[in-house]
Design a protein around this motif. Structure first.
Motif, PDB file in Angstrom:
ATOM      1  N   ASP A 124      -9.134  19.041  17.653  1.00  0.00           N
ATOM      2  CA  ASP A 124      -9.365  18.428  18.963  1.00  0.00           C
ATOM      3  C   ASP A 124      -8.317  17.355  19.229  1.00  0.00           C
ATOM      4  N   CYS A 125      -7.370  17.696  20.116  1.00  0.00           N
ATOM      5  CA  CYS A 125      -6.398  16.673  20.551  1.00  0.00           C
ATOM      6  C   CYS A 125      -6.342  16.695  22.066  1.00  0.00           C
ATOM      7  N   ILE A 126      -7.514  16.642  22.686  1.00  0.00           N
ATOM      8  CA  ILE A 126      -7.580  16.646  24.154  1.00  0.00           C
ATOM      9  C   ILE A 126      -7.325  15.225  24.660  1.00  0.00           C
ATOM     10  N   ILE A 156      -8.356  14.503  16.275  1.00  0.00           N
ATOM     11  CA  ILE A 156      -7.144  13.734  16.028  1.00  0.00           C
ATOM     12  C   ILE A 156      -7.247  12.388  16.729  1.00  0.00           C
ATOM     13  N   SER A 160     -12.528  13.513  21.269  1.00  0.00           N
ATOM     14  CA  SER A 160     -12.257  13.461  22.705  1.00  0.00           C
ATOM     15  C   SER A 160     -13.536  13.178  23.478  1.00  0.00           C
TER      16      SER A 160
HETATM   17  K   LIG Z   1      -8.865  13.717  20.069  1.00  0.00           K
END
Ligand SMILES: [K+]
Ligand SMILES: NC(=O)C1=CN([C@@H]2O[C@H](COP(=O)(O)OP(=O)(O)OC[C@H]3O[C@@H](n4cnc5c(N)ncnc54)[C@H](O)[C@@H]3O)[C@@H](O)[C@H]2O)[C@H](O)CC1
Length: 501
Positions: A124-126, A156, A160
Protein backbone atom coordinates in the motif's frame (compact mmCIF):
# COMPACT_ATOMS: atom_id res chain seq x y z
CA UNK A 1 14.10 8.75 19.69
CA UNK A 2 12.36 12.02 19.00
CA UNK A 3 9.03 11.84 17.19
CA UNK A 4 7.79 14.52 14.81
CA UNK A 5 4.57 15.76 13.27
CA UNK A 6 4.03 15.32 9.52
CA UNK A 7 4.75 19.02 9.00
CA UNK A 8 8.06 18.63 10.83
CA UNK A 9 8.86 15.51 8.79
CA UNK A 10 8.17 17.44 5.59
CA UNK A 11 10.55 20.16 6.80
CA UNK A 12 13.08 17.48 7.74
CA UNK A 13 12.87 16.10 4.23
CA UNK A 14 13.43 19.55 2.71
CA UNK A 15 16.26 20.35 5.13
CA UNK A 16 18.03 17.07 4.26
CA UNK A 17 17.68 17.72 0.53
CA UNK A 18 19.13 21.22 0.95
CA UNK A 19 21.87 20.53 3.45
CA UNK A 20 23.18 17.02 2.85
CA UNK A 21 22.81 17.90 -0.04
CA UNK A 22 20.88 15.26 -1.94
CA UNK A 23 18.37 15.50 -4.77
CA UNK A 24 14.82 14.72 -3.76
CA UNK A 25 14.69 11.92 -6.35
CA UNK A 26 17.81 10.37 -4.82
CA UNK A 27 16.33 10.58 -1.34
CA UNK A 28 13.32 8.68 -2.66
CA UNK A 29 15.67 6.14 -4.23
CA UNK A 30 17.47 5.74 -0.89
CA UNK A 31 14.20 5.28 1.01
CA UNK A 32 12.97 2.69 -1.47
CA UNK A 33 16.32 0.87 -1.38
CA UNK A 34 16.00 0.48 2.39
CA UNK A 35 12.38 -0.64 2.06
CA UNK A 36 13.39 -3.17 -0.61
CA UNK A 37 16.23 -4.49 1.57
CA UNK A 38 13.71 -5.03 4.36
CA UNK A 39 11.37 -6.89 2.03
CA UNK A 40 14.18 -9.04 0.68
CA UNK A 41 15.44 -9.93 4.14
CA UNK A 42 12.04 -10.66 5.66
CA UNK A 43 9.68 -11.74 2.88
CA UNK A 44 11.91 -13.27 0.22
CA UNK A 45 9.67 -16.30 -0.26
CA UNK A 46 6.64 -14.17 -1.12
CA UNK A 47 7.50 -13.69 -4.77
CA UNK A 48 4.27 -12.16 -6.10
CA UNK A 49 3.84 -8.53 -5.18
CA UNK A 50 1.15 -6.04 -6.21
CA UNK A 51 1.76 -2.34 -5.64
CA UNK A 52 -1.07 0.16 -5.22
CA UNK A 53 0.55 3.54 -5.82
CA UNK A 54 -0.94 6.99 -5.39
CA UNK A 55 0.36 9.89 -7.47
CA UNK A 56 2.26 11.62 -4.63
CA UNK A 57 5.67 10.75 -3.25
CA UNK A 58 4.35 7.76 -1.31
CA UNK A 59 3.35 6.33 -4.69
CA UNK A 60 6.83 7.30 -5.92
CA UNK A 61 8.41 5.19 -3.18
CA UNK A 62 6.25 2.31 -4.35
CA UNK A 63 7.32 2.66 -8.00
CA UNK A 64 11.01 2.57 -7.02
CA UNK A 65 10.42 -0.50 -4.85
CA UNK A 66 8.56 -2.16 -7.71
CA UNK A 67 11.51 -1.49 -10.04
CA UNK A 68 14.10 -2.76 -7.55
CA UNK A 69 12.14 -5.90 -6.67
CA UNK A 70 11.55 -6.58 -10.36
CA UNK A 71 15.33 -6.42 -10.88
CA UNK A 72 15.64 -8.94 -8.04
CA UNK A 73 13.34 -11.23 -10.06
CA UNK A 74 10.20 -10.84 -7.98
CA UNK A 75 6.94 -11.06 -9.88
CA UNK A 76 5.73 -7.47 -9.61
CA UNK A 77 2.73 -5.52 -10.91
CA UNK A 78 1.47 -2.00 -10.22
CA UNK A 79 -1.85 -0.20 -10.04
CA UNK A 80 -1.79 3.58 -10.18
CA UNK A 81 -4.61 5.21 -8.21
CA UNK A 82 -5.24 8.55 -9.92
CA UNK A 83 -6.79 10.39 -6.98
CA UNK A 84 -5.64 13.78 -8.27
CA UNK A 85 -4.37 15.56 -11.41
CA UNK A 86 -1.55 16.95 -9.31
CA UNK A 87 1.18 14.39 -9.86
CA UNK A 88 4.48 14.67 -8.00
CA UNK A 89 7.60 15.19 -10.13
CA UNK A 90 9.47 12.33 -8.50
CA UNK A 91 6.49 10.06 -9.11
CA UNK A 92 6.50 10.98 -12.83
CA UNK A 93 10.21 10.30 -13.15
CA UNK A 94 9.97 6.97 -11.43
CA UNK A 95 6.99 5.95 -13.54
CA UNK A 96 9.15 6.56 -16.60
CA UNK A 97 11.92 4.46 -15.02
CA UNK A 98 9.63 1.49 -14.41
CA UNK A 99 10.72 -1.30 -16.79
CA UNK A 100 8.22 -1.82 -19.61
CA UNK A 101 7.73 -5.48 -18.74
CA UNK A 102 6.31 -4.62 -15.30
CA UNK A 103 2.51 -4.73 -15.76
CA UNK A 104 1.08 -1.35 -14.79
CA UNK A 105 -2.63 -0.48 -14.73
CA UNK A 106 -4.42 2.81 -14.17
CA UNK A 107 -7.29 3.19 -11.75
CA UNK A 108 -9.20 6.22 -13.00
CA UNK A 109 -12.78 5.15 -12.46
CA UNK A 110 -14.64 2.71 -10.23
CA UNK A 111 -14.64 -0.06 -12.83
CA UNK A 112 -10.80 0.01 -12.92
CA UNK A 113 -10.56 -1.14 -9.30
CA UNK A 114 -9.48 -4.79 -9.56
CA UNK A 115 -11.08 -7.68 -7.70
CA UNK A 116 -8.15 -9.12 -5.79
CA UNK A 117 -8.28 -12.90 -5.92
CA UNK A 118 -4.72 -14.00 -6.65
CA UNK A 119 -2.11 -14.95 -4.07
CA UNK A 120 -0.01 -11.84 -3.90
CA UNK A 121 1.39 -9.53 -1.27
CA UNK A 122 -0.27 -6.12 -1.49
CA UNK A 123 1.94 -3.09 -0.98
CA UNK A 124 0.00 0.00 0.00
CA UNK A 125 1.63 3.20 -1.23
CA UNK A 126 -1.50 5.19 -2.04
CA UNK A 127 -1.15 7.93 0.57
CA UNK A 128 1.72 8.61 2.91
CA UNK A 129 2.11 11.52 5.24
CA UNK A 130 0.47 13.86 2.71
CA UNK A 131 -3.10 12.73 3.48
CA UNK A 132 -5.25 15.80 4.07
CA UNK A 133 -8.83 14.48 4.00
CA UNK A 134 -10.61 11.13 4.11
CA UNK A 135 -10.23 9.12 0.88
CA UNK A 136 -13.23 9.21 -1.46
CA UNK A 137 -14.25 7.77 -4.85
CA UNK A 138 -11.77 5.41 -6.53
CA UNK A 139 -9.33 5.67 -3.61
CA UNK A 140 -12.01 4.71 -1.14
CA UNK A 141 -13.09 1.83 -3.38
CA UNK A 142 -9.50 0.59 -3.76
CA UNK A 143 -8.91 0.71 -0.01
CA UNK A 144 -12.13 -1.18 0.67
CA UNK A 145 -11.13 -3.85 -1.90
CA UNK A 146 -7.66 -4.25 -0.38
CA UNK A 147 -9.22 -4.65 3.06
CA UNK A 148 -11.80 -7.08 1.74
CA UNK A 149 -9.15 -9.37 0.31
CA UNK A 150 -7.46 -11.65 2.78
CA UNK A 151 -4.06 -10.97 1.26
CA UNK A 152 -1.11 -9.82 3.37
CA UNK A 153 -0.79 -6.04 3.23
CA UNK A 154 2.39 -4.02 3.77
CA UNK A 155 1.86 -0.27 4.24
CA UNK A 156 4.65 2.02 3.14
CA UNK A 157 5.33 4.81 5.64
CA UNK A 158 1.75 4.74 6.99
CA UNK A 159 -1.46 2.89 6.23
CA UNK A 160 -3.24 4.91 3.53
CA UNK A 161 -6.12 6.89 4.96
CA UNK A 162 -4.71 7.05 8.49
CA UNK A 163 -3.96 10.54 9.78
CA UNK A 164 -0.49 10.56 11.28
CA UNK A 165 -0.99 13.26 13.89
CA UNK A 166 -4.61 13.18 14.86
CA UNK A 167 -7.64 11.03 15.39
CA UNK A 168 -9.14 9.33 12.33
CA UNK A 169 -12.90 8.75 12.33
CA UNK A 170 -13.39 7.41 8.80
CA UNK A 171 -12.62 3.83 9.89
CA UNK A 172 -14.00 2.21 6.72
CA UNK A 173 -11.51 3.91 4.45
CA UNK A 174 -8.19 3.21 6.10
CA UNK A 175 -5.92 0.38 4.98
CA UNK A 176 -5.72 -2.47 7.49
CA UNK A 177 -2.08 -3.40 7.19
CA UNK A 178 -0.37 -6.49 8.54
CA UNK A 179 2.95 -4.72 8.49
CA UNK A 180 3.86 -1.03 8.41
CA UNK A 181 7.30 0.00 7.19
CA UNK A 182 7.53 3.55 8.46
CA UNK A 183 10.30 5.85 7.32
CA UNK A 184 12.82 7.14 9.85
CA UNK A 185 10.49 7.57 12.86
CA UNK A 186 7.11 6.20 13.98
CA UNK A 187 4.19 8.56 13.54
CA UNK A 188 2.13 9.44 16.59
CA UNK A 189 -1.06 7.70 15.45
CA UNK A 190 0.80 4.39 15.18
CA UNK A 191 1.23 4.27 18.93
CA UNK A 192 -2.48 4.32 19.79
CA UNK A 193 -4.49 1.16 20.40
CA UNK A 194 -7.43 2.13 18.20
CA UNK A 195 -5.13 2.15 15.17
CA UNK A 196 -3.62 -1.25 15.85
CA UNK A 197 -5.63 -2.93 13.08
CA UNK A 198 -4.34 -0.36 10.59
CA UNK A 199 -0.70 -0.48 11.64
CA UNK A 200 -0.09 -4.19 12.26
CA UNK A 201 3.53 -5.00 13.04
CA UNK A 202 5.47 -1.75 13.10
CA UNK A 203 8.96 -1.62 11.61
CA UNK A 204 11.06 1.52 11.48
CA UNK A 205 13.15 1.94 8.33
CA UNK A 206 15.97 4.48 8.80
CA UNK A 207 16.66 6.62 5.72
CA UNK A 208 19.37 8.88 7.17
CA UNK A 209 17.51 12.19 7.29
CA UNK A 210 19.60 15.07 8.69
CA UNK A 211 20.92 14.48 12.22
CA UNK A 212 21.31 18.21 12.76
CA UNK A 213 17.63 18.86 12.03
CA UNK A 214 16.65 16.09 14.42
CA UNK A 215 18.78 17.49 17.21
CA UNK A 216 17.71 21.09 16.72
CA UNK A 217 14.00 20.63 16.16
CA UNK A 218 11.98 20.66 19.36
CA UNK A 219 9.41 17.99 20.06
CA UNK A 220 7.58 16.79 23.14
CA UNK A 221 7.17 13.25 21.82
CA UNK A 222 9.73 10.47 22.24
CA UNK A 223 9.90 6.74 21.58
CA UNK A 224 12.12 4.79 24.00
CA UNK A 225 14.56 2.71 21.99
CA UNK A 226 17.07 0.15 23.26
CA UNK A 227 19.76 2.80 22.94
CA UNK A 228 17.73 5.30 25.00
CA UNK A 229 17.28 2.68 27.74
CA UNK A 230 21.02 1.98 27.69
CA UNK A 231 21.73 5.69 28.11
CA UNK A 232 19.69 5.74 31.33
CA UNK A 233 20.97 2.42 32.70
CA UNK A 234 23.91 2.53 35.13
CA UNK A 235 25.66 -0.85 35.32
CA UNK A 236 26.99 -1.84 38.76
CA UNK A 237 30.64 -1.47 39.58
CA UNK A 238 32.79 -4.14 41.18
CA UNK A 239 33.16 -2.41 44.54
CA UNK A 240 29.53 -1.32 44.91
CA UNK A 241 27.80 -2.49 48.11
CA UNK A 242 24.15 -2.93 49.01
CA UNK A 243 23.99 0.39 50.87
CA UNK A 244 24.38 2.12 47.56
CA UNK A 245 21.24 0.64 46.06
CA UNK A 246 18.70 2.05 48.41
CA UNK A 247 16.10 0.95 50.84
CA UNK A 248 12.76 0.19 49.24
CA UNK A 249 9.37 -0.05 50.94
CA UNK A 250 6.38 -1.63 49.24
CA UNK A 251 3.05 -0.94 50.93
CA UNK A 252 0.11 -3.10 49.95
CA UNK A 253 -2.00 -6.19 50.38
CA UNK A 254 -5.32 -7.02 51.98
CA UNK A 255 -7.13 -10.27 52.63
CA UNK A 256 -7.28 -12.17 49.34
CA UNK A 257 -4.81 -9.82 47.66
CA UNK A 258 -1.49 -10.63 49.27
CA UNK A 259 -0.27 -11.95 45.92
CA UNK A 260 -0.17 -8.41 44.54
CA UNK A 261 2.19 -7.07 47.19
CA UNK A 262 4.20 -10.27 46.95
CA UNK A 263 4.73 -9.71 43.22
CA UNK A 264 5.66 -6.05 43.69
CA UNK A 265 8.15 -6.98 46.41
CA UNK A 266 9.75 -9.70 44.30
CA UNK A 267 9.97 -7.33 41.36
CA UNK A 268 11.56 -4.70 43.61
CA UNK A 269 14.26 -7.18 44.59
CA UNK A 270 14.81 -8.41 41.06
CA UNK A 271 15.10 -4.84 39.80
CA UNK A 272 18.04 -4.32 42.11
CA UNK A 273 17.02 -2.47 45.30
CA UNK A 274 19.67 -2.92 48.03
CA UNK A 275 17.10 -3.67 50.73
CA UNK A 276 13.41 -4.35 50.20
CA UNK A 277 10.70 -4.31 52.86
CA UNK A 278 7.01 -5.10 52.48
CA UNK A 279 4.44 -3.48 54.76
CA UNK A 280 1.41 -5.78 54.76
CA UNK A 281 -1.62 -6.56 56.94
CA UNK A 282 -0.96 -9.32 59.48
CA UNK A 283 -2.57 -11.95 57.25
CA UNK A 284 0.23 -11.44 54.75
CA UNK A 285 3.16 -11.49 57.13
CA UNK A 286 3.93 -15.19 57.08
CA UNK A 287 3.27 -15.46 53.38
CA UNK A 288 5.85 -12.81 52.57
CA UNK A 289 8.38 -14.21 55.05
CA UNK A 290 7.97 -17.74 53.79
CA UNK A 291 7.99 -16.98 50.06
CA UNK A 292 10.47 -14.12 49.75
CA UNK A 293 13.39 -14.84 52.07
CA UNK A 294 15.38 -11.91 50.67
CA UNK A 295 12.73 -9.37 51.74
CA UNK A 296 11.98 -7.92 55.16
CA UNK A 297 8.41 -7.64 56.30
CA UNK A 298 6.49 -5.31 58.62
CA UNK A 299 3.17 -6.58 59.85
CA UNK A 300 0.34 -4.09 60.24
CA UNK A 301 -1.56 -4.29 63.55
CA UNK A 302 -4.72 -5.14 61.64
CA UNK A 303 -5.26 -8.63 60.28
CA UNK A 304 -7.04 -8.04 56.96
CA UNK A 305 -6.14 -4.56 55.75
CA UNK A 306 -3.55 -1.90 56.44
CA UNK A 307 -4.56 0.62 59.11
CA UNK A 308 -1.29 2.11 60.32
CA UNK A 309 1.36 4.10 58.54
CA UNK A 310 5.05 3.63 59.22
CA UNK A 311 8.13 5.80 59.63
CA UNK A 312 8.71 6.65 55.99
CA UNK A 313 11.83 8.79 56.25
CA UNK A 314 14.22 5.84 56.42
CA UNK A 315 13.26 4.55 52.98
CA UNK A 316 14.79 5.85 49.80
CA UNK A 317 11.64 5.01 47.84
CA UNK A 318 8.10 3.86 48.56
CA UNK A 319 5.69 2.08 46.25
CA UNK A 320 2.09 2.09 47.45
CA UNK A 321 -1.03 0.35 46.22
CA UNK A 322 -0.76 -3.28 45.08
CA UNK A 323 -3.73 -5.20 46.50
CA UNK A 324 -4.21 -2.59 49.20
CA UNK A 325 -8.02 -2.32 48.91
CA UNK A 326 -10.01 0.78 49.74
CA UNK A 327 -11.00 0.29 53.37
CA UNK A 328 -11.65 3.59 55.13
CA UNK A 329 -8.92 2.92 57.69
CA UNK A 330 -6.51 2.02 54.88
CA UNK A 331 -7.30 5.33 53.21
CA UNK A 332 -6.25 7.14 56.38
CA UNK A 333 -3.00 5.18 56.57
CA UNK A 334 -2.18 5.81 52.90
CA UNK A 335 -2.97 9.49 53.28
CA UNK A 336 -0.60 9.79 56.17
CA UNK A 337 2.22 7.94 54.33
CA UNK A 338 1.79 10.28 51.36
CA UNK A 339 1.72 13.29 53.66
CA UNK A 340 4.88 12.21 55.49
CA UNK A 341 6.82 11.35 52.34
CA UNK A 342 9.44 13.91 51.45
CA UNK A 343 10.81 12.20 48.36
CA UNK A 344 8.95 11.14 45.23
CA UNK A 345 6.79 8.04 45.72
CA UNK A 346 5.10 5.61 43.35
CA UNK A 347 1.32 5.16 43.45
CA UNK A 348 -0.67 2.40 41.76
CA UNK A 349 -3.98 0.56 41.82
CA UNK A 350 -6.26 1.36 44.78
CA UNK A 351 -3.91 4.12 45.95
CA UNK A 352 -4.87 5.85 42.69
CA UNK A 353 -8.55 5.10 43.16
CA UNK A 354 -8.34 6.69 46.62
CA UNK A 355 -6.74 9.73 45.04
CA UNK A 356 -9.63 9.92 42.55
CA UNK A 357 -11.98 10.27 45.49
CA UNK A 358 -9.87 12.65 47.53
CA UNK A 359 -8.95 15.66 45.46
CA UNK A 360 -7.21 17.33 48.38
CA UNK A 361 -4.54 14.58 48.36
CA UNK A 362 -3.01 16.04 45.21
CA UNK A 363 -1.36 18.80 47.22
CA UNK A 364 0.23 16.21 49.55
CA UNK A 365 1.98 14.20 46.85
CA UNK A 366 5.72 15.00 46.66
CA UNK A 367 6.64 16.57 43.34
CA UNK A 368 7.95 14.21 40.65
CA UNK A 369 6.09 11.30 42.19
CA UNK A 370 5.12 8.58 39.72
CA UNK A 371 1.50 7.52 39.16
CA UNK A 372 0.95 4.33 37.14
CA UNK A 373 -2.74 4.19 36.12
CA UNK A 374 -4.15 1.83 33.53
CA UNK A 375 -6.73 3.41 31.27
CA UNK A 376 -9.66 2.83 33.66
CA UNK A 377 -7.76 4.20 36.66
CA UNK A 378 -6.72 7.21 34.63
CA UNK A 379 -10.30 7.96 33.61
CA UNK A 380 -11.32 7.79 37.26
CA UNK A 381 -8.50 10.20 38.14
CA UNK A 382 -9.49 12.57 35.35
CA UNK A 383 -13.20 12.14 36.08
CA UNK A 384 -13.89 11.78 32.32
CA UNK A 385 -14.38 8.90 29.90
CA UNK A 386 -12.36 9.51 26.76
CA UNK A 387 -13.52 8.55 23.28
CA UNK A 388 -10.06 8.49 21.76
CA UNK A 389 -6.45 8.07 22.79
CA UNK A 390 -5.34 11.51 21.56
CA UNK A 391 -7.69 13.27 24.00
CA UNK A 392 -6.79 10.86 26.78
CA UNK A 393 -3.09 11.44 26.27
CA UNK A 394 -3.52 15.18 26.19
CA UNK A 395 -5.42 15.01 29.48
CA UNK A 396 -2.70 12.85 31.05
CA UNK A 397 -0.01 15.27 29.95
CA UNK A 398 -2.01 18.19 31.32
CA UNK A 399 -2.44 16.38 34.63
CA UNK A 400 1.30 15.68 34.83
CA UNK A 401 2.11 19.35 34.24
CA UNK A 402 -0.59 20.69 36.53
CA UNK A 403 0.33 18.51 39.51
CA UNK A 404 4.04 18.22 38.85
CA UNK A 405 3.93 14.42 38.76
CA UNK A 406 4.85 11.71 36.27
CA UNK A 407 1.88 9.87 34.80
CA UNK A 408 2.63 6.42 33.42
CA UNK A 409 -0.42 5.72 31.27
CA UNK A 410 -0.31 1.95 30.92
CA UNK A 411 -1.31 0.08 27.77
CA UNK A 412 0.36 -1.11 24.58
CA UNK A 413 3.06 1.56 24.01
CA UNK A 414 2.69 2.86 27.58
CA UNK A 415 2.95 6.67 27.53
CA UNK A 416 5.02 8.35 30.22
CA UNK A 417 3.92 11.96 30.66
CA UNK A 418 6.46 14.19 32.41
CA UNK A 419 5.79 17.46 34.22
CA UNK A 420 7.85 19.33 31.58
CA UNK A 421 5.36 18.31 28.87
CA UNK A 422 7.46 15.53 27.35
CA UNK A 423 5.71 12.25 26.52
CA UNK A 424 7.81 9.09 26.16
CA UNK A 425 6.21 6.09 24.45
CA UNK A 426 7.55 2.67 25.32
CA UNK A 427 8.69 0.31 22.60
CA UNK A 428 8.77 -3.04 24.43
CA UNK A 429 6.11 -5.44 25.70
CA UNK A 430 3.29 -7.51 24.26
CA UNK A 431 -0.32 -8.55 24.79
CA UNK A 432 0.77 -11.26 27.25
CA UNK A 433 1.30 -8.45 29.78
CA UNK A 434 -2.42 -7.71 29.77
CA UNK A 435 -2.99 -9.86 32.82
CA UNK A 436 -3.46 -9.51 36.59
CA UNK A 437 -0.19 -8.99 38.42
CA UNK A 438 1.54 -7.22 35.58
CA UNK A 439 0.96 -3.78 37.09
CA UNK A 440 2.16 -4.98 40.51
CA UNK A 441 5.45 -6.07 38.93
CA UNK A 442 5.77 -2.69 37.22
CA UNK A 443 5.22 -0.80 40.48
CA UNK A 444 7.95 -2.92 42.10
CA UNK A 445 10.40 -2.27 39.27
CA UNK A 446 9.86 1.49 39.07
CA UNK A 447 10.02 1.94 42.87
CA UNK A 448 13.16 -0.17 42.98
CA UNK A 449 14.91 1.99 40.37
CA UNK A 450 13.80 5.07 42.27
CA UNK A 451 15.32 3.59 45.45
CA UNK A 452 18.57 3.14 43.52
CA UNK A 453 18.68 6.89 42.91
CA UNK A 454 17.60 6.93 39.32
CA UNK A 455 15.86 10.25 38.77
CA UNK A 456 12.08 9.82 38.80
CA UNK A 457 11.71 10.31 35.03
CA UNK A 458 14.56 7.84 34.45
CA UNK A 459 13.01 5.29 36.82
CA UNK A 460 9.68 5.59 34.98
CA UNK A 461 11.10 5.35 31.45
CA UNK A 462 13.65 2.62 32.21
CA UNK A 463 11.24 0.71 34.47
CA UNK A 464 8.54 0.57 31.82
CA UNK A 465 11.11 -0.43 29.19
CA UNK A 466 12.55 -3.25 31.33
CA UNK A 467 9.11 -4.51 32.33
CA UNK A 468 8.13 -4.73 28.64
CA UNK A 469 11.41 -6.34 27.66
CA UNK A 470 11.11 -8.91 30.45
CA UNK A 471 7.56 -9.52 29.18
CA UNK A 472 8.98 -10.16 25.71
CA UNK A 473 11.37 -12.75 27.09
CA UNK A 474 8.57 -14.32 29.14
CA UNK A 475 6.31 -14.58 26.08
CA UNK A 476 9.07 -16.14 23.99
CA UNK A 477 9.41 -18.78 26.68
CA UNK A 478 5.82 -19.32 27.82
CA UNK A 479 3.61 -17.85 25.11
CA UNK A 480 1.28 -14.83 25.32
CA UNK A 481 -1.60 -16.72 26.92
CA UNK A 482 0.39 -18.69 29.47
CA UNK A 483 2.93 -16.18 30.69
CA UNK A 484 2.18 -14.73 34.12
CA UNK A 485 3.62 -11.83 36.10
CA UNK A 486 5.98 -14.18 37.96
CA UNK A 487 7.50 -15.14 34.60
CA UNK A 488 7.99 -11.47 33.81
CA UNK A 489 9.79 -10.95 37.12
CA UNK A 490 11.91 -14.08 36.51
CA UNK A 491 12.89 -12.66 33.11
CA UNK A 492 14.00 -9.29 34.43
CA UNK A 493 17.59 -10.48 34.65
CA UNK A 494 17.69 -11.11 30.90
CA UNK A 495 16.24 -7.67 30.25
CA UNK A 496 18.97 -6.04 32.36
CA UNK A 497 21.61 -8.19 30.76
CA UNK A 498 20.54 -7.08 27.31
CA UNK A 499 21.21 -3.46 28.29
CA UNK A 500 24.88 -4.34 28.56
CA UNK A 501 24.98 -5.37 24.88
K1 LIG B 1 0.85 4.11 2.46
N1 LIG C 1 10.84 12.61 4.56
C1 LIG C 1 10.53 11.40 4.30
O1 LIG C 1 10.29 10.66 5.22
C2 LIG C 1 10.42 10.98 2.90
C3 LIG C 1 9.17 10.63 2.43
N2 LIG C 1 8.94 10.18 1.23
C4 LIG C 1 7.62 9.68 0.92
O2 LIG C 1 6.78 10.76 0.62
C5 LIG C 1 5.56 10.63 1.27
C6 LIG C 1 4.89 11.94 1.39
O3 LIG C 1 4.67 12.38 0.08
P1 LIG C 1 3.59 13.50 -0.32
O4 LIG C 1 3.68 13.63 -1.77
O5 LIG C 1 3.81 14.68 0.51
O6 LIG C 1 2.24 12.87 0.15
P2 LIG C 1 1.40 11.63 -0.39
O7 LIG C 1 2.19 10.68 -1.18
O8 LIG C 1 0.74 11.09 0.83
O9 LIG C 1 0.36 12.26 -1.39
C7 LIG C 1 -0.52 13.18 -0.95
C8 LIG C 1 -1.10 13.96 -2.15
O10 LIG C 1 -2.46 13.71 -2.22
C9 LIG C 1 -3.25 14.85 -1.90
N3 LIG C 1 -4.30 14.34 -1.01
C10 LIG C 1 -4.25 14.21 0.32
N4 LIG C 1 -5.36 13.62 0.79
C11 LIG C 1 -6.13 13.34 -0.31
C12 LIG C 1 -7.38 12.71 -0.50
N5 LIG C 1 -8.08 12.23 0.51
N6 LIG C 1 -7.86 12.57 -1.73
C13 LIG C 1 -7.17 13.02 -2.78
N7 LIG C 1 -5.95 13.64 -2.69
C14 LIG C 1 -5.45 13.79 -1.46
C15 LIG C 1 -2.30 15.80 -1.25
O11 LIG C 1 -2.73 17.10 -1.47
C16 LIG C 1 -0.97 15.42 -1.91
O12 LIG C 1 -0.88 16.08 -3.15
C17 LIG C 1 5.92 9.97 2.55
O13 LIG C 1 4.83 9.37 3.19
C18 LIG C 1 6.96 8.97 2.09
O14 LIG C 1 6.35 7.79 1.65
C19 LIG C 1 10.05 10.25 0.26
O15 LIG C 1 9.96 9.42 -0.80
C20 LIG C 1 11.40 10.01 0.94
C21 LIG C 1 11.62 10.95 2.03
Amino acid sequence: MKLFTTQQIRDWDIYTIKNEPIDSIDLMERAANRLTDWYYENCERYTDITFFCGVGNNGGDGLVMARLLHLLHFNVKCYIVHFSDKISEDFKQNLSRLPKNVPCYDIKEDSDVPVINDETVLVDCIFGSGLSRPPKGITQKTIIEINRSNNPVIAIDIASGLYADHYSTHFQTIIEADITLTLEVPKLAMLFPENDKNVGELNIIPIDLSKKFKEETPSNYFFTTHKNAQEIYRPRKRFDHKGKFGNLLIVGGSKGMIGAVQLATKAGLRAGAGKTTALVPACGYEIIQATIPEAMCISDPSRNHIVASTLVSKYSAIGIGPGIGQHEQTQKAVRSIIEDAEKPIVLDADALNMLSENDEWWSLIPENSILTPHLGEFERLAGIQFINSFDRLEAASKMAKEHNVIIVLKGANTAICLPNGQIHFNSTGNAGLAKGGSGDALLGIISSLLAQKYKPYEAAILGVYLHGKAGDYASADKGFESMVASDVIESLGKAFFELLK
